[in-house]
Design an enzyme around this catalytic site. Structure first.
Site, PDB file in Angstrom:
ATOM      1  N   ASP A 108       0.825  -1.215   0.000  1.00 53.69           N
ATOM      2  CA  ASP A 108       0.000   0.000   0.000  1.00 53.69           C
ATOM      3  C   ASP A 108       0.862   1.270   0.000  1.00 53.69           C
ATOM      4  OD1 ASP A 108      -2.354   1.395  -0.003  1.00 53.69           O
ATOM      5  OD2 ASP A 108      -2.750   1.161   2.144  1.00 53.69           O
ATOM      6  N   HIS A 134       2.291   3.493  -9.005  1.00 51.99           N
ATOM      7  CA  HIS A 134       2.073   2.069  -9.274  1.00 51.99           C
ATOM      8  C   HIS A 134       3.248   1.496 -10.067  1.00 51.99           C
ATOM      9  CE1 HIS A 134      -1.801   2.433  -7.536  1.00 51.99           C
ATOM     10  NE2 HIS A 134      -2.370   3.073  -8.527  1.00 51.99           N
ATOM     11  N   LEU A 136      10.536 -20.664  -4.249  1.00 57.02           N
ATOM     12  CA  LEU A 136       9.475 -19.851  -3.632  1.00 57.02           C
ATOM     13  C   LEU A 136       8.135 -20.040  -4.347  1.00 57.02           C
ATOM     14  CD1 LEU A 136       8.828 -17.353  -1.704  1.00 57.02           C
ATOM     15  CD2 LEU A 136       9.273 -15.936  -3.715  1.00 57.02           C
TER      16      LEU A 136
HETATM   17  C1  IPE Z   1      -5.516  -2.725  -0.110  1.00 59.54           C
HETATM   18  O1  IPE Z   1      -5.150  -1.393  -0.278  1.00 59.54           O
HETATM   19  C2  IPE Z   1      -5.482  -3.452  -1.421  1.00 59.54           C
HETATM   20  C3  IPE Z   1      -4.164  -3.622  -2.015  1.00 59.54           C
HETATM   21  C4  IPE Z   1      -3.023  -3.284  -1.483  1.00 59.54           C
HETATM   22  C5  IPE Z   1      -4.149  -4.268  -3.290  1.00 59.54           C
HETATM   23  P1  IPE Z   1      -6.235  -0.234  -0.478  1.00 59.54           P
HETATM   24  O2  IPE Z   1      -5.492   1.038  -0.581  1.00 59.54           O
HETATM   25  O3  IPE Z   1      -7.150  -0.584  -1.579  1.00 59.54           O
HETATM   26  O4  IPE Z   1      -7.062  -0.326   0.887  1.00 59.54           O
HETATM   27  P2  IPE Z   1      -7.818   0.789   1.715  1.00 59.54           P
HETATM   28  O5  IPE Z   1      -8.791   1.435   0.803  1.00 59.54           O
HETATM   29  O6  IPE Z   1      -6.776   1.742   2.203  1.00 59.54           O
HETATM   30  O7  IPE Z   1      -8.442   0.043   2.846  1.00 59.54           O
HETATM   31  C1  IPE Z   2      -1.520   0.304  -3.372  1.00 59.86           C
HETATM   32  O1  IPE Z   2      -1.355   1.682  -3.379  1.00 59.86           O
HETATM   33  C2  IPE Z   2      -1.861  -0.262  -4.735  1.00 59.86           C
HETATM   34  C3  IPE Z   2      -3.238  -0.737  -4.848  1.00 59.86           C
HETATM   35  C4  IPE Z   2      -4.123  -0.715  -3.896  1.00 59.86           C
HETATM   36  C5  IPE Z   2      -3.643  -1.271  -6.135  1.00 59.86           C
HETATM   37  P1  IPE Z   2      -2.574   2.689  -3.371  1.00 59.86           P
HETATM   38  O2  IPE Z   2      -2.980   2.949  -4.770  1.00 59.86           O
HETATM   39  O3  IPE Z   2      -3.654   2.185  -2.487  1.00 59.86           O
HETATM   40  O4  IPE Z   2      -1.900   3.978  -2.756  1.00 59.86           O
HETATM   41  P2  IPE Z   2      -2.482   4.936  -1.640  1.00 59.86           P
HETATM   42  O5  IPE Z   2      -2.928   4.065  -0.507  1.00 59.86           O
HETATM   43  O6  IPE Z   2      -3.625   5.674  -2.260  1.00 59.86           O
HETATM   44  O7  IPE Z   2      -1.344   5.826  -1.279  1.00 59.86           O
HETATM   45 MG    MG Z   3      -4.083   2.382  -0.548  1.00 61.41          MG
END
Ligand code: IPE
Ligand code: IPE
Ligand code: MG
Length: 247
Positions: free
Chosen positions: A24, A41, A135
């Site tokens: 995240d 990303h 792995l």
């Molecule tokens: C969780 O992250 C999903 C992934 C890392 C793929 P999100 O950014 O979607 O989750 P919330 O919205 O903070 O709970």
């Molecule tokens: C994690 O990073 C990737 C996915 C959930 C696909 P985010 O896109 O959730 O990034 P933040 O949490 O908004 O910073």
């Molecule tokens: Mg996120």
């Protein structure tokens, strides 16, 4: 530096068999740089490489990476498209190297929802790496834990209806055998980056006794050093599973 940490992990022993990561913070990483979310990303792909290589180096058996949740489908279409295209790029680009390293890739989640090209690329890496003895890498894509649990319940109900299973035969083992992770031990360690303290519908069944580790590091900045530090911290913990401490 990371070699030092790696040596300490070996000395302390007890490497977690299964590590799961909620990757995240890509969006915030990009925002800090005044760039669009997609930029974060893309940068996150390098961190995936770090995690996979680091996991292999310390002898983790299973690494499960949460790459895209069912709820993530509700993001703006442009971002979903960018994420799918990056996923495709990742699996096409890494296929050869993962195979050479003996990494066996599996996908957990509702892959029927993926576009045709993405689905084909994902199927391809799974087939290409099948039988790898190093792995085991689970990529959670279009994954939602409640959905996984409901699907397992439906599969069991179906067997009962067909008369091949008695309701009284349903126990934790038969239930777990219907989950995507049927072949895996439960995660020993869950890492979530970006300082959030929530599960976000990830592996709700499997995480029952998992040790949780959160770090403020945003996913694109995550390196094997962060992985090794999480493992060292895990090794200092005492897992009791509801019992009393061994004296
Ligand atoms: C969780 O992250 C999903 C992934 C890392 C793929 P999100 O950014 O979607 O989750 P919330 O919205 O903070 O709970
Ligand atoms: C994690 O990073 C990737 C996915 C959930 C696909 P985010 O896109 O959730 O990034 P933040 O949490 O908004 O910073
Ligand atoms: Mg996120």
């Amino acid at each position: 530096m990371s070699a030092d940490l790696q040596a300490r992990i070996r000395i302390d022993g007890d490497v977690p068999r299964h590590v799961a990561i909620i990757m995240d913070g890509n969006g915030r990483w990009a925002k800090e740089r005044g760039k669009p979310r997609e930029h974060g990303h893309r940068a996150g792909m390098q961190a995936v490489r770090e995690a996979v290589e680091g996991a292999g180096e310390v002898g983790i058996e299973v690494l499960t990476l949460f790459a895209f949740s069912k709820e993530n489908w509700h993001r703006p279409p442009g971002e979903v498209k960018a994420l799918m295209s990056l996923l495709e790029t990742y699996v096409r680009r890494e296929r050869k190297e993962l195979k050479e390293k003996g990494v066996e890739v599996r996908v957990i989640g509702d892959t029927a929802r993926l576009g045709r090209m993405t689905r084909a690329a994902v199927r391809d890496i799974v087939e290409h790496t099948r039988g790898g003895t190093g792995l085991r890498l689970n990529l959670a894509i279009s994954y939602g834990a409640r959905d996984e649990i409901v699907s397992a319940a439906r599969a069991l109900a179906d067997r009962v209806q067909r008369g091949t299973l008695l309701p009284a035969e349903i126990d934790e083992e038969t239930f777990a055998a219907e989950l995507f992770t049927a072949k895996d031990p439960d995660p020993d360690l869950l890492i979530r980056t970006s300082g959030e303290h929530r599960i976000s519908n990830f592996m709700l069944w499997q995480l029952a006794y998992t040790e949780l580790h959160t770090t403020p590091v945003l996913w694109p900045d995550f390196t094997r050093k962060d992985l090794f530090e999480a493992i060292l911290e895990y090794q200092r913990r005492e897992r009791r599973f509801g019992r009393v401490a061994a004296s």
